[in-house]
Design a protein around this motif. Structure first.
Motif, mmCIF file in Angstrom:
data_model
loop_
_atom_site.group_PDB
_atom_site.id
_atom_site.type_symbol
_atom_site.label_atom_id
_atom_site.label_comp_id
_atom_site.label_asym_id
_atom_site.label_seq_id
_atom_site.Cartn_x
_atom_site.Cartn_y
_atom_site.Cartn_z
ATOM 1 N N ALA A 133 11.999 6.777 -31.991
ATOM 2 C CA ALA A 133 12.391 7.689 -33.066
ATOM 3 C C ALA A 133 13.764 8.307 -32.846
ATOM 4 N N ARG A 134 14.140 8.584 -31.608
ATOM 5 C CA ARG A 134 15.421 9.215 -31.290
ATOM 6 C C ARG A 134 16.012 8.594 -30.026
ATOM 7 N N VAL A 135 17.342 8.435 -30.031
ATOM 8 C CA VAL A 135 18.072 8.030 -28.820
ATOM 9 C C VAL A 135 19.256 8.973 -28.648
ATOM 10 N N LYS A 136 19.489 9.409 -27.413
ATOM 11 C CA LYS A 136 20.605 10.298 -27.103
ATOM 12 C C LYS A 136 21.170 9.951 -25.730
ATOM 13 N N TRP A 137 22.457 9.599 -25.695
ATOM 14 C CA TRP A 137 23.096 9.306 -24.417
ATOM 15 C C TRP A 137 23.162 10.565 -23.565
ATOM 16 N N ARG A 138 22.961 10.413 -22.284
ATOM 17 C CA ARG A 138 23.005 11.541 -21.352
ATOM 18 C C ARG A 138 24.459 11.832 -20.974
ATOM 19 N N PRO A 139 24.886 13.077 -21.090
ATOM 20 C CA PRO A 139 26.277 13.404 -20.755
ATOM 21 C C PRO A 139 26.584 13.134 -19.280
ATOM 22 N N GLU A 140 27.802 12.713 -19.035
ATOM 23 C CA GLU A 140 28.317 12.500 -17.678
ATOM 24 C C GLU A 140 27.594 11.405 -16.910
ATOM 25 N N ARG A 141 26.729 10.665 -17.572
ATOM 26 C CA ARG A 141 26.022 9.545 -16.936
ATOM 27 C C ARG A 141 26.152 8.339 -17.874
ATOM 28 N N LYS A 142 27.003 7.416 -17.504
ATOM 29 C CA LYS A 142 27.372 6.340 -18.411
ATOM 30 C C LYS A 142 26.191 5.467 -18.815
ATOM 31 N N VAL A 152 14.052 9.092 -19.920
ATOM 32 C CA VAL A 152 15.475 8.865 -19.660
ATOM 33 C C VAL A 152 15.571 7.539 -18.926
ATOM 34 N N TRP A 153 16.274 6.582 -19.542
ATOM 35 C CA TRP A 153 16.366 5.233 -19.009
ATOM 36 C C TRP A 153 17.736 4.988 -18.399
ATOM 37 N N ASP A 154 17.764 4.226 -17.357
ATOM 38 C CA ASP A 154 19.000 3.612 -16.891
ATOM 39 C C ASP A 154 18.999 2.205 -17.478
ATOM 40 N N VAL A 155 19.929 1.935 -18.393
ATOM 41 C CA VAL A 155 19.885 0.681 -19.137
ATOM 42 C C VAL A 155 20.061 -0.534 -18.235
ATOM 43 N N ARG A 156 20.534 -0.329 -17.016
ATOM 44 C CA ARG A 156 20.652 -1.462 -16.088
ATOM 45 C C ARG A 156 19.306 -1.833 -15.485
ATOM 46 N N ARG A 157 18.329 -0.951 -15.585
ATOM 47 C CA ARG A 157 16.977 -1.240 -15.112
ATOM 48 C C ARG A 157 16.019 -0.924 -16.261
ATOM 49 N N PRO A 158 15.821 -1.872 -17.181
ATOM 50 C CA PRO A 158 15.085 -1.576 -18.426
ATOM 51 C C PRO A 158 13.579 -1.594 -18.300
ATOM 52 N N HIS A 197 24.290 20.712 -23.622
ATOM 53 C CA HIS A 197 25.751 20.797 -23.674
ATOM 54 C C HIS A 197 26.342 19.408 -23.552
ATOM 55 N N LEU A 198 27.476 19.201 -24.192
ATOM 56 C CA LEU A 198 28.107 17.887 -24.199
ATOM 57 C C LEU A 198 28.531 17.417 -22.817
ATOM 58 N N HIS A 199 28.676 18.340 -21.882
ATOM 59 C CA HIS A 199 29.134 17.973 -20.540
ATOM 60 C C HIS A 199 28.159 18.386 -19.447
ATOM 61 N N ASP A 200 26.920 18.649 -19.857
ATOM 62 C CA ASP A 200 25.914 19.047 -18.868
ATOM 63 C C ASP A 200 24.752 18.052 -18.903
ATOM 64 N N PRO A 201 24.502 17.327 -17.818
ATOM 65 C CA PRO A 201 23.440 16.312 -17.814
ATOM 66 C C PRO A 201 22.079 16.820 -17.345
ATOM 67 N N PHE A 202 21.922 18.115 -17.115
ATOM 68 C CA PHE A 202 20.707 18.615 -16.461
ATOM 69 C C PHE A 202 19.749 19.347 -17.398
ATOM 70 N N PHE A 203 20.188 19.734 -18.604
ATOM 71 C CA PHE A 203 19.343 20.505 -19.515
ATOM 72 C C PHE A 203 19.090 19.679 -20.781
ATOM 73 N N LEU A 204 17.816 19.530 -21.114
ATOM 74 C CA LEU A 204 17.417 18.778 -22.303
ATOM 75 C C LEU A 204 16.480 19.637 -23.135
ATOM 76 N N LEU A 205 16.774 19.755 -24.438
ATOM 77 C CA LEU A 205 15.934 20.514 -25.352
ATOM 78 C C LEU A 205 15.147 19.546 -26.234
ATOM 79 N N SER A 206 13.914 19.937 -26.589
ATOM 80 C CA SER A 206 13.074 19.061 -27.412
ATOM 81 C C SER A 206 12.142 19.884 -28.286
ATOM 82 N N GLY A 207 11.867 19.361 -29.476
ATOM 83 C CA GLY A 207 10.882 19.932 -30.385
ATOM 84 C C GLY A 207 9.814 18.894 -30.669
ATOM 85 N N SER A 208 8.634 19.367 -31.074
ATOM 86 C CA SER A 208 7.506 18.456 -31.194
ATOM 87 C C SER A 208 6.597 18.877 -32.328
ATOM 88 N N LYS A 209 5.710 17.952 -32.697
ATOM 89 C CA LYS A 209 4.689 18.248 -33.697
ATOM 90 C C LYS A 209 3.598 19.160 -33.149
#
Length: 787
Positions: free
Chosen positions: A255-264, A280-286, A307-319
């Motif tokens: 349903a949603r995809v979001k690249w992780r900041p500072e982690r290519k 959170v996937w590492d696309v090199r190990r699928p 934050h666009l430059h912070d890879p440690f905080f993730l926000l989420s909403g749910s049903k």
């Protein structure tokens, strides 16, 4: 939350601190978005539209945007986005097709700013331009995308995707004029906002709807997409053709995809149904997620990095009506619980298995790999400091297969040559039996022959005329009930019986079919105290053929009168009462209290030798058993072939027999067989045969497979407008749309065209042109491709 880590991140003078925490919402959330300074988050849904401030220990409600006694459908949000340049500007996609902007700087309680009502159906996605304050893009269920200038009341551009629904739109972070759109039909389109007449590029990304996409924040050409086919794909858009560079297989629709900041190489995903976790996937190990958050109890509907430059905080909403802040240190790592093992099949059936070195080394029964003398093969890659994977020493075992034994030529040839319809059943069975014999599949050939005998034998009668209860059951055939020895007058066949009693005794069965025995061998044996030879219990006689049909040996009738039987069935046996009487001691034997029930039944069912059961049994076998009598046997045969892996035979017999056998097998089993056979046919690229199987199948769920995606959206090659007429004449410019771009003549036969620029022509001309050219032959500059 107990035992949760507290993280502090310094970002250009600003410090982000916090821990894993959550708050309960008033209603399920459909989408969330975070403001530029990462201090606030907006939550939107059908019955909720609130802004929360993100504090160090908790979420605090700051503003409720649903105001008024009776909030309208404009507050029912399918998506929400917070502008990354103006902290007071929000936009929402309403379920009634309205795009709404909100100005948080307004002094009044109602922060609604502008309404755009141009969409006809639900708006699925809204997106602000990353650098232009007043540019807003929307994608709707009506198949259109619209670009709005917030300083104007109406849209400035409309983009037609020529599809049923637009599921996501995203402006490119690196390319000012480019945005990507995903569609219900599995396509992804790239558009230039300066050219709303046609897309710059289009390609099929997924098998089914593409629900989401996201541009990579660092690499300009990487685009991630997620679809209903449970896959996340990463595309390189820097080349002339979109190139798939990574593919991640998940367990549910994405349903949603979001690249992780500072982690290519890291990307976050959530599912549309079934799976409640965030990965959170590492696309090199699928194969295994890099990290996993398991806090939600229902489907996650929105994820965003704080934050666009912070890879440690993730926000989420749910049903489940909760809003979470996840800290990456608290995420579970599935790799810690996974076994470092791998399994893979080669092109020719070879099997490779990799496992821990200790596991393989301890296996004493393991055979060495034939291609290498080492026992086993061990590999150890050089450590790469940029990777976050642990290097594990493993052993590789390769198991080779005999090429001849795994060859599938017989499958392809059988599929090509089998006849499934268009002829009488007998001819179909004969033809398929011949094909199977030529391919040395003799058991299959014999099966087709048996099916012909069962379902094509002449003179069958309805099953109502036949009692199917056989063997030792209490209810026997009406024919055999009529042979009660008490009803036969004494004296019938005296001389003949006494003469035959001196002959050699033997026992045989009267068979009605190969699997059913009318009288068992055990019952035919001579019982204690019985002076009746086995010959006469079975009615099996020796001598001339003429004697078999004599009712009275001293007054023989003509052979023709005794041989012909009535067509409707045997007449009632009381007509035999006029014949000479039977032996008295046979009747006494049946009435004797010293004879067991089975013996008495055998005696009572036994005719004397003058009654020829040979002619009776032949008549029963050939003319009296209906074809559906054998349906249970045919059903078991089909299950046998399916369990052996020959689903081709099971599906082919289902089609050939049709309604004769359909009711014997449940719909789910039929669908499974058909699906498996169609999948195999498509793997061998037997498209026409696959479509024929779909068309002829007896399962309703299979018949509809070739009825999906049959709508073609066509633009006129002259005026670029959608074609609405059924013919090839445009109703606007009145020009013929089927002009060949190569030879400039009207195409009267097979026509092929590019869905990007609408130009096309004769199939052979276009194929020949694209062998040496990549641009459209009409000179429009579009990069066409023929696949």
């Amino acid at each position: 939350m107990e035992k949760m880590a507290r993280v502090t991140t310094a970002l250009g003078g600003n410090t982000i601190t916090g821990r894993t925490m959550f708050c309960h919402l008033d209603a399920p959330a459909n989408a969330i978005s975070v403001c530029r300074d990462a201090a606030q988050v907006v939550v939107a849904g059908r019955n909720i539209f609130k802004i929360y401030s993100i504090e160090e220990e908790q979420f605090a409600e700051k503003l409720n945007l649903r105001v008024g006694r009776r909030p309208s459908l404009n507050f029912s949000c399918a998506d929400v986005v917070w502008h990354q340049m103006d902290e007071n500007l929000l936009a929402t996609a309403a379920t009634n097709g309205v795009v709404v902007t909100w100005n948080l700087g307004k002094p009044s309680r109602n922060k609604q700013d502008q309404l755009f009502t141009e969409h006809k159906r639900t708006v699925n996605k809204v997106c602000f331009h990353p650098t232009e304050v007043y540019m807003l893009l929307s994608g709707s269920q009506d198949g259109y995308m619209k670009c709005f200038d917030l300083r104007k009341k109406d849209s400035v551009s409309t983009f037609s995707g020529q599809s049923e629904s637009v599921r996501d739109v995203q402006f490119s972070i690196r390319d000012y004029f480019t945005f990507a759109a995903t569609f219900e039909n599995g396509n992804v389109q790239l558009w230039d906002i300066r050219r709303p007449d046609r897309c710059e590029r289009m390609f099929t990304a997924h098998n089914g709807p593409v629900f989401c996409c996201d541009w990579h924040p660092e690499d300009r050409g990487w685009l991630a997409t997620g679809g209903r086919d449970k896959m996340v794909k990463v595309w390189d858009m820097n080349t002339n053709r979109a190139k798939e560079i990574y593919c991640v297989q998940t367990i549910a629709s994405v349903a949603r995809v979001k690249w992780r900041p500072e982690r290519k190489y890291h990307i976050g995903t959530c599912s549309m149904m079934v799976d409640h976790n965030i990965y959170v996937w590492d696309v090199r190990r699928p194969f295994i997620p890099f990290a996993m958050f398991e806090e939600h109890k229902d489907v996650t509907t929105g994820i965003v990095w704080r934050h666009l430059h912070d890879p440690f905080f993730l926000l989420s909403g749910s049903k489940d009506s909760t809003l979470y802040q996840h800290i990456f240190k608290d995420a579970s790592r599935p790799i810690d619980r996974a076994n470092p093992e791998g399994l893979c099949y080669g092109l020719f059936g070879d099997l490779a298995f990799a496992a821990k070195e200790s596991l393989i080394s301890s296996d004493s029964n393991r055979k060495p790999y034939l291609g290498d003398r080492r026992h086993p093969i061990f590999f150890l890659r050089k450590p790469d400091l940029t990777e976050q994977f642990e290097n594990i020493s493993s052993g590789l075992s390769v198991f080779q297969t005999d090429v001849d034994s795994s060859a599938m030529d017989w499958f392809v040839e059988t599929a090509k040559q089998y006849a499934l319809a268009g002829r009488p059943l007998a001819e179909l069975c004969d033809h398929n039996s011949k094909i199977a014999s030529e391919l040395s599949r003799y058991q299959v050939a014999q099966t087709w022959t048996m099916l012909k005998i069962i379902y094509c034998s002449p003179g069958t009668v309805p099953p109502a005329n036949l009692n199917h209860s056989m063997g030792k059951s209490g209810t026997s055939l009406p024919l055999m009930n009529s042979f009660n020895m008490k009803d036969i007058p004494p004296g019938i066949g005296n001389e003949s019986r006494m003469e035959r009693s001196k002959g050699e005794s033997r026992s045989e069965n009267i068979l009605l079919d190969p699997a059913t025995t009318l009288i068992n061998n055990d019952e035919n044996e001579e019982t204690e105290g019985s002076d009746i030879p086995t010959d006469y219990l079975l009615g099996d006689v020796e001598g001339d053929e003429d004697e078999l049909y004599m009712m009275d040996p001293e007054n023989p009738h003509t052979e023709e009168q005794e041989y012909i039987l009535p067509q409707e069935a045997f007449p009632l046996r009381h007509e035999i009462m006029d014949n000479p009487s039977a032996l008295d001691h046979l009747q006494d034997k049946a009435d004797s209290p010293h004879v067991s029930g089975n013996e008495a039944e055998t005696v009572s069912l036994t005719p004397v030798e003058s009654f020829s059961l040979i002619s009776i049994s032949h008549a029963l076998y050939e003319n009296r058993l209906p074809s559906d009598f054998f349906n249970p046997i045919v059903r078991d045969m089909l299950h046998f072939y399916a369990e052996q892996g020959d689903v081709q035979m099971a599906a082919s017999v289902l089609i050939v027999l049709g309604e004769r056998i359909r009711k014997e097998i449940d719909e789910q089993t039929q669908e499974h067989w058909y699906t498996s056979y169609i999948d195999l046919l498509q793997r061998f690229k037997l498209w026409n045969i696959s479509n024929q199987v779909i068309k002829l199948s007896t399962c309703s769920a299979i018949n509809c497979l070739n009825q999906a995606s049959t709508t073609l959206h066509i633009n006129c090659s002259n005026c670029k407008r959608p074609m609405s007429n059924k013919g090839w004449i445009c109703d606007r410019c009145r020009q013929c749309a089927s002009m060949c771009a190569v030879c400039h003549h009207v195409v009267k036969g097979l026509f092929v065209w590019c869905q990007g620029c609408s130009h096309g022509g004769h199939l052979q001309h276009i194929m020949k042109w694209l062998q040496t050219n990549s641009h459209c032959p009409a000179g429009c500059g579009h990069l066409c491709e023929y696949t």
